[in-house]
Design an enzyme around this catalytic site. Structure first.
Site, short mmCIF file in Angstrom:
data_model
loop_
_atom_site.label_atom_id
_atom_site.label_comp_id
_atom_site.label_asym_id
_atom_site.label_seq_id
_atom_site.Cartn_x
_atom_site.Cartn_y
_atom_site.Cartn_z
N ASP A 93 0.81 -1.22 0.00
CA ASP A 93 0.00 0.00 0.00
C ASP A 93 0.84 1.27 0.00
OD1 ASP A 93 -2.07 1.76 0.22
OD2 ASP A 93 -2.40 1.42 2.35
N ASP A 313 -2.06 5.52 -5.71
CA ASP A 313 -2.26 4.58 -4.61
C ASP A 313 -2.31 3.14 -5.11
OD1 ASP A 313 -2.93 3.36 -2.27
OD2 ASP A 313 -4.95 4.20 -2.13
#
Ligand SMILES: *[C@@H]1O[C@H](CO)[C@@H](O)[C@H](O)[C@H]1NC(C)=O
Ligand SMILES: *[C@@H]1O[C@H](CO)[C@@H](O)[C@H](O)[C@H]1NC(C)=O
Length: 444
Positions: A93, A313
């Site tokens: 992440d 992201d």
């Protein structure tokens, strides 16, 4: 939650004692797609990702502090923790910092995972981070010296994500990524209050954000790169890869490289952790969309709270656009696709064409970056996908139209991992530049 930058800078220096330098070769991690293990078809994978998006949004009833989308993340790295080693799986992440795994002590306060929980009593390399030293106090906005369950003081760690909170103790352990061993500070999570299904069987997260506790910051590396194999390809045969440190880089080849400078971050956590990009406009086909660059700008909506901006992201499957950009893109596509459009058969989807048509009729989308950055071309397969046997639909969403979306999330553009597939992305933090190069990620 805001901390002066000075504290973070100080901590980067003091973190040295926990970070054992990885070898000069850098780390190389293999990533599997979450659904790959279940032998699903490409359409099933896309549909499940949409379901995850909807499920998470349905639970976002307000009070969301940050555009963190890790709960929908699809790419998972396997690693070993401790000695003797225990197997763990983490979602990768770029939208958060902490490296964490659920610990055996948390049952029943944890959600289910595919692997056994990590048990620190079974490892001779597990160490607590002392509470009294300066490290815990200034480690990062996530940590503080607190009281542990059974009494006594300990360095506690708490992270708020869009899907809920996790809490635990900060410790250090030896992590093994393939043949590389490294000692890292990590969260041994003993309580997780997350939307069910958020992690889809993984044991935790490896954060790659800008904060002091992320994998890349702890290794004191200034670059990482990854190449994500499309959902539709057989990930068991063609895994994706993440490279941290010396092994990170583009592979050369003829494909054009586009470089984009990172935009400046707000100083307040968690906005300080994200990778913002200076998107200024978009073109679809040959039509430049009439959207002011200001639609993508960051603005402060309350002390320390920032709305807007464009974040890249790895932890969000699909891109969501700020309302003005979504509306402009949608009307232009409606105009260009005309009679090719068919009714969506799945709730939450907006524009669809008959299966097999997208490659021929959907125009590429071009992202224009400011600050001297170039244009990134997004081919149809990076923003449209097959969702069932009859239709292919646009899998790009309106940040404002999502149920329950509130500030600042509803006005932030997020570039998700579907749009990043089959591109090699190099985050060169030393030079403040993100580079994109089209690649066949399954051949790495
Ligand atoms: C952790 O491992 C120890 C040593 O094997 C064992 O006694 C303990 O029950 C384990 N803890 C949990 C919660 O499984
Ligand atoms: C975002 O949500 C806030 C409420 O939190 C609302 O006032 C604002 O109008 C929304 N923005 C958009 C573009 O819908």
């Amino acid at each position: 939650m805001a901390k002066p930058l000075l504290c973070l800078a100080f901590f980067c220096a003091s973190l040295w004692w926990v970070a054992v330098a990885a070898s000069a070769a850098g780390l190389r991690l293999e990533l599997t797609h979450i659904d790959a293990k279940n032998c699903r078809t490409g359409e099933e994978r896309v549909r499940r990702a949409i379901e995850r998006t909807r499920r998470r949004l349905a639970s976002m009833g307000g009070g969301v502090a940050a555009p963190v989308r890790w709960s929908e993340t699809q790419y998972v790295a396997e690693y070993l923790i401790g000695d003797p080693p225990q197997l763990s799986e983490a979602i990768v992440d770029t939208g958060s910092d902490l490296v964490w795994t659920q610990c055996a002590a948390c049952r029943p306060g944890c959600f289910g995972q595919d692997l056994p929980y990590y048990n620190s009593s079974r490892s001779r390399t597990a160490q607590a981070v002392p509470c009294d030293g300066a490290v815990c106090a200034v480690a990062s906005p996530e940590t503080r010296c607190g009281t542990r369950g059974g009494g006594g003081r300990a360095c506690t760690v708490v992270v708020r994500y869009a899907a809920g909170d996790i809490a635990g103790l900060l410790g250090t352990e030896v992590f093994t990524f393939r043949s590389e061993k490294v000692r890292l500070a990590f969260g041994c999570v003993t309580a997780s209050r997350l939307t069910p299904g958020s992690l889809d069987g993984a044991s935790g997260i490896i954060g790659l954000g800008r904060g002091a506790l992320s994998l890349v910051s702890q290794l004191r590396d200034t670059k990482f790169s990854y190449c994500l194999t499309p959902y539709s390809r057989d990930a068991a045969v063609h895994p994706s890869h993440l490279f941290v440190g010396a092994s990170a880089g583009l592979n050369g080849g003829d494909a054009p490289v586009t470089s984009v400078p990172f935009a400046e971050n707000p100083k307040e956590y968690p906005f300080s952790s994200f990778y913002y990009l200076p998107l200024v406009g978009m073109t679809v086909g040959s039509a430049r969309l009439a959207v002011a660059a200001a639609a993508f700008g960051l603005r402060q909506v309350a002390t320390g709270v920032w709305a807007g901006g464009v974040v890249i992201d790895s932890g969000s499957p699909f891109t969501s656009l700020v309302d003005a950009a979504y509306q402009a893109l949608r009307s232009e596509l409606v105009r260009q696709l005309g009679a090719s459009l068919v009714r969506p058969r799945i709730e939450g989807l907006d524009l669809c064409v008959a299966r097999g048509d997208a490659g021929g009729v959907v125009p590429p989308l071009v992202l224009h970056f400011g600050g001297g950055g170039g244009d990134v071309v997004v081919p149809p397969e990076n923003y449209w996908g097959s969702v069932d046997a009859a239709t292919e639909c646009m899998v790009l969403f309106n940040a404002a139209a999502r149920p329950g979306a509130t500030l600042p999330l509803n006005e932030t553009t997020i570039i998700g991992n579907y749009m990043q597939q089959d591109k090699h992305l190099l985050y060169d933090l030393g030079n403040g530049v993100l580079s994109f190069q089209p690649a066949d990620c399954s051949s790495m």
